[in-house]
Design a protein around this motif. Structure first.
Motif, mmCIF file in Angstrom:
data_model
loop_
_atom_site.group_PDB
_atom_site.id
_atom_site.type_symbol
_atom_site.label_atom_id
_atom_site.label_comp_id
_atom_site.label_asym_id
_atom_site.label_seq_id
_atom_site.Cartn_x
_atom_site.Cartn_y
_atom_site.Cartn_z
ATOM 1 N N ARG A 346 -0.677 -8.272 -0.879
ATOM 2 C CA ARG A 346 -1.753 -7.371 -1.282
ATOM 3 C C ARG A 346 -1.747 -6.093 -0.451
ATOM 4 O O ARG A 346 -2.016 -5.008 -0.982
ATOM 5 N N ALA A 347 -1.426 -6.203 0.836
ATOM 6 C CA ALA A 347 -1.360 -5.003 1.671
ATOM 7 C C ALA A 347 -0.236 -4.078 1.208
ATOM 8 O O ALA A 347 -0.417 -2.856 1.114
ATOM 9 N N LEU A 348 0.922 -4.652 0.906
ATOM 10 C CA LEU A 348 2.041 -3.841 0.422
ATOM 11 C C LEU A 348 1.740 -3.248 -0.956
ATOM 12 O O LEU A 348 2.155 -2.118 -1.259
ATOM 13 N N ALA A 349 1.018 -3.999 -1.790
ATOM 14 C CA ALA A 349 0.659 -3.480 -3.115
ATOM 15 C C ALA A 349 -0.272 -2.278 -2.984
ATOM 16 O O ALA A 349 -0.117 -1.281 -3.702
ATOM 17 N N ARG A 350 -1.239 -2.365 -2.068
ATOM 18 C CA ARG A 350 -2.143 -1.233 -1.860
ATOM 19 C C ARG A 350 -1.383 -0.036 -1.304
ATOM 20 O O ARG A 350 -1.650 1.113 -1.693
ATOM 21 N N PHE A 351 -0.428 -0.289 -0.431
ATOM 22 C CA PHE A 351 0.373 0.805 0.106
ATOM 23 C C PHE A 351 1.201 1.460 -1.002
ATOM 24 O O PHE A 351 1.313 2.691 -1.069
ATOM 25 N N GLN A 352 1.767 0.645 -1.897
ATOM 26 C CA GLN A 352 2.547 1.193 -3.006
ATOM 27 C C GLN A 352 1.671 1.973 -3.974
ATOM 28 O O GLN A 352 2.116 2.960 -4.572
ATOM 29 N N LEU A 353 0.412 1.540 -4.135
ATOM 30 C CA LEU A 353 -0.514 2.304 -4.966
ATOM 31 C C LEU A 353 -0.695 3.713 -4.410
ATOM 32 O O LEU A 353 -0.693 4.698 -5.158
ATOM 33 N N SER A 354 -0.854 3.820 -3.092
ATOM 34 C CA SER A 354 -1.011 5.152 -2.492
ATOM 35 C C SER A 354 0.277 5.962 -2.627
ATOM 36 O O SER A 354 0.235 7.167 -2.879
ATOM 37 N N THR A 355 1.424 5.300 -2.476
ATOM 38 C CA THR A 355 2.703 5.996 -2.633
ATOM 39 C C THR A 355 2.887 6.482 -4.064
ATOM 40 O O THR A 355 3.240 7.643 -4.309
ATOM 41 N N GLY A 356 2.645 5.586 -5.025
ATOM 42 C CA GLY A 356 2.812 5.954 -6.425
ATOM 43 C C GLY A 356 1.855 7.059 -6.844
ATOM 44 O O GLY A 356 2.237 7.967 -7.599
ATOM 45 N N PHE A 357 0.622 7.004 -6.345
ATOM 46 C CA PHE A 357 -0.343 8.053 -6.683
ATOM 47 C C PHE A 357 0.108 9.393 -6.116
ATOM 48 O O PHE A 357 0.052 10.423 -6.801
ATOM 49 N N GLY A 358 0.571 9.392 -4.867
ATOM 50 C CA GLY A 358 1.045 10.630 -4.256
ATOM 51 C C GLY A 358 2.232 11.216 -5.002
ATOM 52 O O GLY A 358 2.303 12.427 -5.226
#
Length: 413
Positions: A346-358
């Motif tokens: 879940r932590a990595l998924a949230r990090f990827q969400l921020s990466t993908g949004f950026g």
């Protein structure tokens, strides 16, 4: 603090998931390089869609693909590792199949294909990081993540070069490239699945199964949205500035992109290993400072005369790439170090969400700022990146706060 200063190639491959997994990464990256840079061209020339419709479909595919990340995170936290990696590759096979089956003029089939490709592209980084975090530990994990990025960039570059050489064949060549990409994804998925790596959350050591949710990492996630702009600087910002503002030859943009790829491939692991003597948070903050300095360097370079601006921009781009390398070598590693094992997915998924949004918003932001001049573009990027670096440096780790609370509670009991 322990450092990884003499990691041998064989140990690096083992820490990255083993030889078969390394081959899977290489095949997947090669296939991605064959098609992803030319997906817009495929929609326009093969399917005869308008440029605007193709671009919107691709953007929607990337953004909607982010919706799958919470489910990916929960799947990873149930113990799946190589299966999730393989699934991220298989879903892209379906996307390629839809591309090949789509008749000319059918924008919805192209949009659906872009969606499946987007889901796979968004799910893969988190799944890959979780797999490496399960196999390797400590600073060896950081080097393994860096090695995976270097290998992926090499495969992407090789695939793009091969595809460029084949583009003279027109629409038939693009369709052939798409077919080869689908086969590459299928082969990579089979290789990744054959690793059979799975963890059992119940077997996680008690110290790693602390009660509570995944660390919030609010400052880190917000800063990451800004940091990832650096990944689109060589592909979007610099070509835009060089060609439209400085009226330089497109050769400069191509040379900068090639240099960026070569530097990442050759320096990602050595720089990550070199930085292992410092804390990951300190290194990530340093990356922001280096990136901000490079943005100010671009501002200074664009103010020179037209005969000097392009070479100066190319020189400063090396500094920007170094900042990108430092960022990439520390950001995901910091997340894997902060997150308890039972919520790593879940932590990595949230990090990827921020990466993908950026990555999704950066092209629009960059082009909007560039329309107001170099000062608006580079000055704004430098300011927000430096602010993000400050936020990263000053954020307190949740695990540290909880440990401190526990120690005080024990002392008072």
């Amino acid at each position: 603090m322990a450092t990884t200063t003499k990691l041998q190639p064989r140990a690096l491959v083992r820490a990255s998931g083993g030889p078969r997994y390394a081959v899977a990464l290489a095949v997947d990256a090669l296939g991605t390089g064959l098609l992803r840079p030319f997906l817009l061209l495929y929609g326009v020339t093969v399917l005869r869609l308008s440029v605007s419709a193709t671009g919107i479909a691709m953007t929607v595919g990337v953004v909607v693909g982010l919706v799958c990340m919470p489910a990916v995170g929960r799947w990873l936290d149930r113990g799946a590792r190589s299966t999730v990696v393989a699934a991220s590759m298989l879903v892209r096979v379906l996307g390629v199949a839809l591309l090949l089956a789509a008749p000319a003029g059918h924008v919805w089939l192209f949009a659906t294909a872009a969606l499946f490709l987007g889901i796979g592209n968004q799910a893969w980084p988190a799944a890959h990081a979780a797999l490496v975090a399960t196999v390797a530990h400590g600073r060896e994990r950081d080097a393994a993540l860096a090695g995976g990025r270097a290998l992926r960039n090499a495969g992407l570059g090789a695939g793009a070069l091969l595809a460029t050489a084949c583009l003279a064949g027109g629409t038939t060549a693009l369709q052939a490239l798409a077919a080869v990409t689908g086969l590459a994804y299928l082969a990579a998925a089979a290789l990744a699945w054959s690793v059979h790596l799975h963890t059992h959350p119940a077997a996680t050591p008690a110290k790693d199964r602390a009660d509570g949710p995944a660390p919030r990492m609010r400052a880190l996630l917000a800063a990451n949205v800004v940091y990832v702009f650096c990944l689109n600087v060589p592909e979007i910002a610099l070509p835009l500035v060089l060609v439209t503002q400085l009226h330089a030859s497109p050769v400069w943009s191509a040379a900068i992109f090639v240099a960026n790829t070569v530097l990442v491939v050759t320096l990602q692991v050595p720089v990550t290993v070199l930085m292992s003597r410092f804390s990951r948070r300190t290194v990530l903050a340093l990356a922001g400072v280096v990136l901000a300095a490079s943005y100010l360097g671009f501002l200074a370079a664009t103010s020179l005369g037209h005969g000097w601006s392009a070479p100066a921009v190319a020189t400063v781009s090396v500094v920007c790439t170094i900042g990108e390398i430092i960022y990439a070598g520390s950001a995901t590693a910091l997340v894997t170090a902060l997150a308890p094992a039972h919520v790593l997915g879940r932590a990595l998924a949230r990090f990827q969400l921020s990466t993908g949004f950026g990555l999704a918003v950066s092209p629009a932001v960059i082009t909007a700022l560039a329309s107001h001049g170099s000062a608006a573009l580079w000055g704004s990027l430098a300011a927000v990146t430096l602010l993000s670096a400050t936020a990263v440096a000053t954020e307190k780790d949740q695990g540290t706060r909880l440990s401190g609370c526990c120690r005080r509670a024990r002392a008072g009991s």
